[in-house]
Design a protein around this motif. Structure first.
Motif, PDB file in Angstrom:
ATOM      1  N   ARG A 453       0.250  71.511  27.031  1.00  0.00           N
ATOM      2  CA  ARG A 453      -0.412  71.614  28.218  1.00  0.00           C
ATOM      3  C   ARG A 453      -0.625  70.600  28.687  1.00  0.00           C
ATOM      4  O   ARG A 453      -1.309  69.287  28.229  1.00  0.00           O
ATOM      5  N   PRO A 639      -7.690  78.209  23.370  1.00  0.00           N
ATOM      6  CA  PRO A 639      -5.890  77.947  23.664  1.00  0.00           C
ATOM      7  C   PRO A 639      -6.156  78.452  21.860  1.00  0.00           C
ATOM      8  O   PRO A 639      -6.131  78.706  21.058  1.00  0.00           O
ATOM      9  N   THR A 643      -0.372  74.446  19.802  1.00  0.00           N
ATOM     10  CA  THR A 643      -0.928  73.982  21.086  1.00  0.00           C
ATOM     11  C   THR A 643      -0.371  72.470  20.295  1.00  0.00           C
ATOM     12  O   THR A 643      -0.578  71.823  20.188  1.00  0.00           O
ATOM     13  N   THR A 645      -0.722  69.481  22.986  1.00  0.00           N
ATOM     14  CA  THR A 645      -1.777  68.798  24.651  1.00  0.00           C
ATOM     15  C   THR A 645      -0.899  67.403  24.865  1.00  0.00           C
ATOM     16  O   THR A 645      -0.602  66.346  23.426  1.00  0.00           O
TER      17      THR A 645
END
Length: 652
Positions: A453, A639, A643, A645
């Motif tokens: 992300r 999400p 994940t 980020t």
């Protein structure tokens, strides 16, 4: 420390992808002339790279394991050979790190798991083995026999062979004592943190890839050392043809007319291609229809796959049919329905007509979906005028099922890794006309890598949409570099090429540089496109501005993308990519066009559309680029649990 076993010299820095970085580093193949008598081939049985102590080379010999080779004479022969090998491997190890200054300490040892210290001492003290004693002491750097024995790892320091996994405190103590003797108590002060990492990167990093022979396979197993290799390998496995029992049943029943519906990635297009191949082999001509511009790419892909299936496996006993491709625009031109019927009826042979239509849409409940009733009209008219009509359609939406077609609903996901599906499944519930995925079916070959992300926020990011932001383009390029996209190895299964990547947006404002007749740029490329270019990423753009103004250019670009003819990253409006797939997909969330085509839609609804149409194009590695919730009113789907980020700096 790192412990490496069975590292063959030929595997050291052998990856072609890193050749430009490793080309001038010392390797076994370029030993100095005075050392070439040692040979270029061999392997390290045991190689230990220790931050405090340096490098240890170990030669493993299993002499003594059986009754037949427990005699001292057998041990003597093996040790004599092992010492010669150790000396050779020491030369190679020192050569491999000879460009590093100061050079790390390199030590040697013998691993004799079936020979005790007592037996080894007796052998070396035997006056008949005085030459061996001298050779062993010299090789290991020992002053006398007693010290040489202590520097070898024998059965005394190891677990019992019958229960080698049972490491007792006594074994740990003995092993620790041996380690202290062999590696010395003082730290190798020459080996700094950076030098240690440099050495590890050479012997253990992605530039040195080890293949393992597998007796039951023609090809060796190759280890995956980078995220990019993992994406490439999982993506390759996801392309394997897998048919569910339901799909096999449909193919066996072989109805003349069928409408296959289901969520993205459930194998609808695969079945259309298989059915088309069957018709061709039966000698029938197959007509592939693209009814709206959104289906140009997938229809072109189907046509190519059908032609390839014939060339790959010809049918000598029967003259196969041919493939024809028809393009219409049901959305903008109602008269195209009549034209399509006229064209197809003219192609009828002996009362038979075989037609494939992917991404068909029969919904007539919303006025703006003008192509819905027009698809219904096409099917109805053809069924009335053609005695033997064979028409197979496929589409995601199932709100209306034409009575002239037998409907089949596919629910087993086959295209995308589970981590990608977890980004799509929550939004399917918001669609009344899309069937959800089923939990049972074919197991995926892997869960997939974490979603990456990226945040459209911070220094150097442009205000407004992600599609207008050059920094977002550079952030995506940084991710691609991290994955090793752009290998110089053509079509390498373990590497990602630029053609494996989509960058998708819903913004119709997306465009490349617009030039006049003189070649002067009158409108620079969209920010994300320019950012990718500035980062050295080759791109092909399928935007909304070429679409109405330059049909020939747009159609040519669509055909190129459909068959992945050019090794470039495709940056496109995702509606044009319906039905296609790529291993790596970056989705620019919340990018709206200047046209007021989002009127009445909530941000939550827009997010759902993005996920259903763009995220579903991804098989393996998904990249989501979005504006942080604190800076926008967008309400996005939570999400998935896997994940990542990240920012550009972290990736580099």
């Amino acid at each position: 420390m790192f412990v490496v076993s069975e590292l063959n010299f030929k595997d050291y820095l052998n990856e072609p992808f890193y050749a430009k970085h490793t080309g001038k580093l010392p390797k076994p193949a370029n030993l100095p002339k005075e050392l070439r008598h040692h040979g270029k081939q061999g392997d390290f049985d045991i190689l230990v790279i220790n931050r405090q102590r340096g490098i240890l080379i170990g030669e493993m010999k299993s002499v003594g394991k059986t009754k037949a080779n427990r005699e001292d004479t057998d041990v003597v022969k093996v040790i004599d050979k092992a010492v010669k090998q150790l000396d050779k491997y020491e030369v190679h190890a020192k050569h491999m790190v000879s460009d590093i200054a100061p050079s790390p300490t390199v030590r040697k040892t013998l691993f004799l798991p079936y020979v005790s210290h007592t037996q080894l001492r007796r052998i070396l003290d035997d006056e008949n083995n005085s030459k061996l004693q001298q050779v062993v002491c010299q090789s290991l750097g020992a002053a006398n026999t007693a010290e040489a024995v202590q520097l070898c790892c024998c059965s005394d320091q190891l677990s019992q062979p019958a229960s080698y996994w049972h490491v007792t405190p006594a074994v740990l103590s003995q092993l620790s004592t041996w380690w202290q003797h062999r590696m010395a108590c003082t730290e190798d002060t020459r080996l700094t943190d950076q030098l240690y990492l440099d050495i590890v990167a050479r012997f253990v990093g992605p530039a040195t890839t080890v293949s393992i022979p597998v007796p039951c396979h023609k090809k060796d197993r190759v280890e995956m050392r980078t995220a990019g290799q993992a994406v490439a390998e999982l993506g390759r496995r996801l392309t394997f043809l897998v048919l569910t029992l339901q799909q096999l049943d449909l193919m066996n029943r072989d109805p003349p007319r069928a409408f296959i519906t289901g969520a993205p990635g459930t194998g609808k297009t695969v079945v259309l291609v298989l059915q088309g191949s069957r018709w061709l082999r039966q000698g029938h001509d197959v007509h592939v229809l693209s009814t709206v511009y959104d289906t140009r790419a997938i229809s072109t892909s189907i046509k190519q796959q059908l032609e390839m299936s014939l060339s790959a496996s010809p049918t000598p006993s029967l003259t196969p049919g041919s493939v024809s491709y028809h393009r219409y625009d049901f959305y903008n031109r109602e008269e195209d329905v009549e034209q399509a019927v006229t064209d197809l009826v003219a192609c009828v042979k002996n009362g038979h007509l075989h037609v494939l239509v992917d991404e068909a849409f029969f919904d007539s409940s919303v006025d703006r979906y003008k192509n819905g009733p027009r698809h219904v009209q096409l099917v109805t008219r053809l069924a009335q005028q053609v005695p033997h009509l064979y028409l197979w359609c496929a589409g995601v939406h199932n709100s209306y099922k034409p009575p002239a077609l037998q409907t089949e609903v596919f629910t087993v996901p086959l295209r995308s890794a589970p981590v990608v599906l977890r980004e799509i499944r929550p939004v399917i519930d918001r669609y009344d006309n899309v069937d959800d995925y089923s939990d049972s079916g074919v197991p995926a070959p892997g869960d997939g890598l974490s979603v990456i992300r990226l945040s459209h926020h911070g220094n150097d990011h442009t205000d407004g949409c992600t599609v207008d932001c050059a920094q977002c383009g550079q952030d995506i390029a940084a991710v691609l570099r991290r994955l090793g996209v752009g290998s110089s190895i053509a079509n390498s299964p373990s590497r990602l090429s630029y053609r494996d990547v989509f960058v998708l947006t819903r913004s119709t404002d997306l465009h490349d540089d617009v030039t006049n007749e003189a070649g002067k740029v009158t409108s620079p490329a969209s920010g994300v496109v320019q950012g990718l270019k500035d980062a050295g990423v080759p791109v092909s753009v399928l935007g909304g501005q070429d679409f109405p103004h330059n049909w020939a250019r747009w159609e040519g670009a669509v055909q190129d993308v459909a068959v992945a003819a050019t090794d470039t990253v495709t940056v496109a409006v995702y509606h044009f990519m319906s039905g296609l797939e790529r291993r790596v997909v970056a989705v620019l969330q919340g990018s709206r066009g200047k046209r007021d085509d989002d009127a009445g839609r909530t941000d939550e609804r827009i997010d759902a559309i993005d996920r259903l149409n763009a995220v579903s194009r991804c098989t393996t590695q998904l990249i989501m680029v979005s504006t942080p919730p604190a800076l926008t009113t967008t309400t996005s789907t939570p999400p998935s649990q896997t994940t990542t980020t990240t920012t550009c700096n972290q990736l580099v």
